[in-house]
Design a protein around this motif. Structure first.
Motif, short mmCIF file in Angstrom:
data_model
loop_
_atom_site.label_atom_id
_atom_site.label_comp_id
_atom_site.label_asym_id
_atom_site.label_seq_id
_atom_site.Cartn_x
_atom_site.Cartn_y
_atom_site.Cartn_z
N GLU A 1 -6.87 -1.06 -7.20
CA GLU A 1 -5.47 -1.42 -6.96
C GLU A 1 -4.53 -0.25 -7.24
OE1 GLU A 1 -3.70 -4.90 -6.06
OE2 GLU A 1 -5.28 -3.92 -4.90
N ALA A 2 -4.80 0.49 -8.30
CA ALA A 2 -3.97 1.66 -8.61
C ALA A 2 -4.01 2.66 -7.46
CB ALA A 2 -4.44 2.32 -9.90
N ARG A 3 -5.19 2.92 -6.92
CA ARG A 3 -5.32 3.83 -5.78
C ARG A 3 -4.62 3.27 -4.54
NH1 ARG A 3 -9.61 4.61 -3.35
NH2 ARG A 3 -9.17 6.73 -2.62
N ARG A 4 -4.73 1.97 -4.34
CA ARG A 4 -4.14 1.35 -3.15
C ARG A 4 -2.63 1.53 -3.10
NH1 ARG A 4 -1.42 -3.08 -1.97
NH2 ARG A 4 -1.64 -3.99 -4.05
N VAL A 5 -1.95 1.35 -4.22
CA VAL A 5 -0.49 1.40 -4.20
C VAL A 5 0.04 2.83 -4.29
CG1 VAL A 5 -0.36 -0.92 -5.21
CG2 VAL A 5 -0.17 1.08 -6.69
N ALA B 1 -7.02 10.81 -22.34
CA ALA B 1 -5.72 10.87 -21.64
C ALA B 1 -5.84 11.87 -20.51
CB ALA B 1 -4.61 11.30 -22.60
N GLY B 2 -5.13 11.60 -19.42
CA GLY B 2 -5.20 12.54 -18.33
C GLY B 2 -4.47 12.10 -17.08
N VAL B 3 -4.74 12.82 -16.00
CA VAL B 3 -4.08 12.60 -14.71
C VAL B 3 -5.15 12.62 -13.62
CG1 VAL B 3 -2.35 13.43 -13.09
CG2 VAL B 3 -2.00 13.77 -15.55
N ALA B 4 -5.11 11.63 -12.74
CA ALA B 4 -5.96 11.61 -11.56
C ALA B 4 -5.07 11.67 -10.32
CB ALA B 4 -6.81 10.36 -11.54
N VAL B 5 -5.56 12.27 -9.26
CA VAL B 5 -4.80 12.44 -8.03
C VAL B 5 -5.40 11.58 -6.93
CG1 VAL B 5 -3.96 14.09 -6.31
CG2 VAL B 5 -4.24 14.80 -8.70
N ARG B 6 -4.55 10.84 -6.23
CA ARG B 6 -4.99 9.98 -5.12
C ARG B 6 -5.49 10.85 -3.97
NH1 ARG B 6 -6.41 7.49 -1.08
NH2 ARG B 6 -5.47 5.62 -0.23
N ASP C 1 0.84 -1.19 0.00
CA ASP C 1 0.00 0.00 0.00
C ASP C 1 0.88 1.26 0.00
OD1 ASP C 1 -2.01 -1.85 0.34
OD2 ASP C 1 -2.58 -1.20 2.35
N ALA C 2 0.44 2.28 -0.72
CA ALA C 2 1.10 3.59 -0.71
C ALA C 2 2.59 3.51 -1.00
CB ALA C 2 0.86 4.29 0.63
N SER C 3 2.99 2.61 -1.89
CA SER C 3 4.41 2.41 -2.18
C SER C 3 4.89 3.13 -3.44
CB SER C 3 4.70 0.91 -2.31
OG SER C 3 3.91 0.32 -3.33
N ALA C 4 3.98 3.81 -4.15
CA ALA C 4 4.35 4.45 -5.41
C ALA C 4 3.97 5.92 -5.40
CB ALA C 4 3.65 3.76 -6.58
N ASP C 5 4.79 6.72 -6.05
CA ASP C 5 4.48 8.14 -6.25
C ASP C 5 3.57 8.34 -7.45
OD1 ASP C 5 6.25 9.15 -4.15
OD2 ASP C 5 7.87 8.48 -5.46
N ALA C 6 3.63 7.42 -8.40
CA ALA C 6 2.79 7.51 -9.60
C ALA C 6 2.53 6.12 -10.13
CB ALA C 6 3.44 8.38 -10.67
N VAL C 7 1.36 5.95 -10.71
CA VAL C 7 0.99 4.72 -11.43
C VAL C 7 0.63 5.11 -12.85
CG1 VAL C 7 -0.67 2.84 -11.63
CG2 VAL C 7 0.20 3.48 -9.38
N VAL C 8 1.18 4.38 -13.81
CA VAL C 8 0.95 4.65 -15.23
C VAL C 8 0.20 3.49 -15.87
CG1 VAL C 8 2.07 4.96 -17.48
CG2 VAL C 8 3.00 6.10 -15.46
N GLY D 1 -0.46 11.02 -4.71
CA GLY D 1 0.20 10.41 -5.86
C GLY D 1 -0.64 10.54 -7.13
N LEU D 2 0.01 10.34 -8.28
CA LEU D 2 -0.62 10.57 -9.57
C LEU D 2 -0.91 9.27 -10.31
CD1 LEU D 2 1.60 13.51 -10.92
CD2 LEU D 2 -0.47 13.63 -9.52
N PHE D 3 -2.09 9.22 -10.90
CA PHE D 3 -2.46 8.13 -11.80
C PHE D 3 -2.49 8.72 -13.21
CE2 PHE D 3 -6.01 5.73 -13.93
CZ PHE D 3 -5.27 4.58 -14.17
#
Length: 231
Positions: free
Chosen positions: A144-148, A226-231, A120-127, A153-155
């Motif tokens: 899962e993307a939100r979890r990590v 295309a875009g960016v989501a914020v946790r 959990d919360a191990s990434a600054d960004a997920v692509v 952080g940015l998706f």
């Protein structure tokens, strides 16, 4: 679940790649550069957010495949964790990392978007690029993307999607979707991906819809978001 330490070598798990997996990995290694060329400007603009100067040090790319995105953000982050269910992709990804000069930063893991082998919360960004068109359960993959992701952080996402219901292309997408699934190894041309991302619980979502200039039958994958989501 903690991820193994080490870099530059794939972490094998599950079954060995099938002939279909190997053929699809080869196919993606051939068509990936053509897709990247068409989307180069958009990817460069999108991945500008992935920079250690912006607090982005560890990036997880889900469905990394043959790693065509590494050239855009690899040099600007400290660590890249690439995850893909198809182990036949690993050799191509390692070559791409060498070409981008980031092989020492890359760690390859075998896994699926719906069950990422990360803390959990191990990434600054997920692509994810051209991944949510393929996963069977988009909602689970986005959970899962939100979890990590760490808080804030940015998706980063870039996906082909369903055309608007009133668009004539939507009918072609429905007709040709079975063929898209065969060619794309389970891909679908009729996903409402932006709506799924907006419903996934991110604190903010910024997105742009656009369409690639393609002729039928390839035009069924022309509509994109295309875009960016914020946790």
């Amino acid at each position: 679940m903690p991820h193994p330490e080490g870099q530059g070598k794939p972490c094998w798990s599950g079954q060995a790649p099938t002939l279909g997996d190997r053929l699809f990995a080869w196919f993606m290694s051939q068509c990936g550069p053509k897709v990247t060329w068409r989307l180069k400007g958009r990817k460069q603009a999108l991945f500008e957010r992935l920079h250690r100067d912006h607090g982005i040090k560890t990036v997880v790319e889900v469905g990394m495949g043959t790693a065509p995105n590494l050239e855009f953000y690899g040099p600007f982050v400290d660590k890249v964790i690439g995850i893909d269910p198809n182990t036949a992709m690993a050799a191509y990804a390692l070559r791409a990392a060498e070409a981008a000069g980031v092989a020492s930063k890359l760690r390859l893991l075998t896994g699926r978007a719906q069950a990422l082998p990360l803390d959990d919360a191990s990434a600054d960004a997920v692509v994810m690029t051209h991944v949510l068109c393929t996963v069977k359960d988009q909602a689970a993959a986005l959970v899962e993307a939100r979890r990590v992701l760490r808080p804030g952080g940015l998706f980063i996402f870039l996906e082909h999607v369903a055309a608007d219901p009133g668009d004539r292309l939507a009918r072609w997408q429905r007709w040709l979707d079975p063929a898209v699934g065969v060619v794309g190894h389970g891909c679908s041309a009729t996903r409402h991906t932006l709506e799924a991302i907006q419903a996934a619980g991110f604190s903010a979502v910024q997105a742009e819809r656009f369409r690639l200039d393609l002729w039928l039958p390839a035009a069924v994958v022309a509509p994109h978001v295309a875009g960016v989501a914020v946790r």
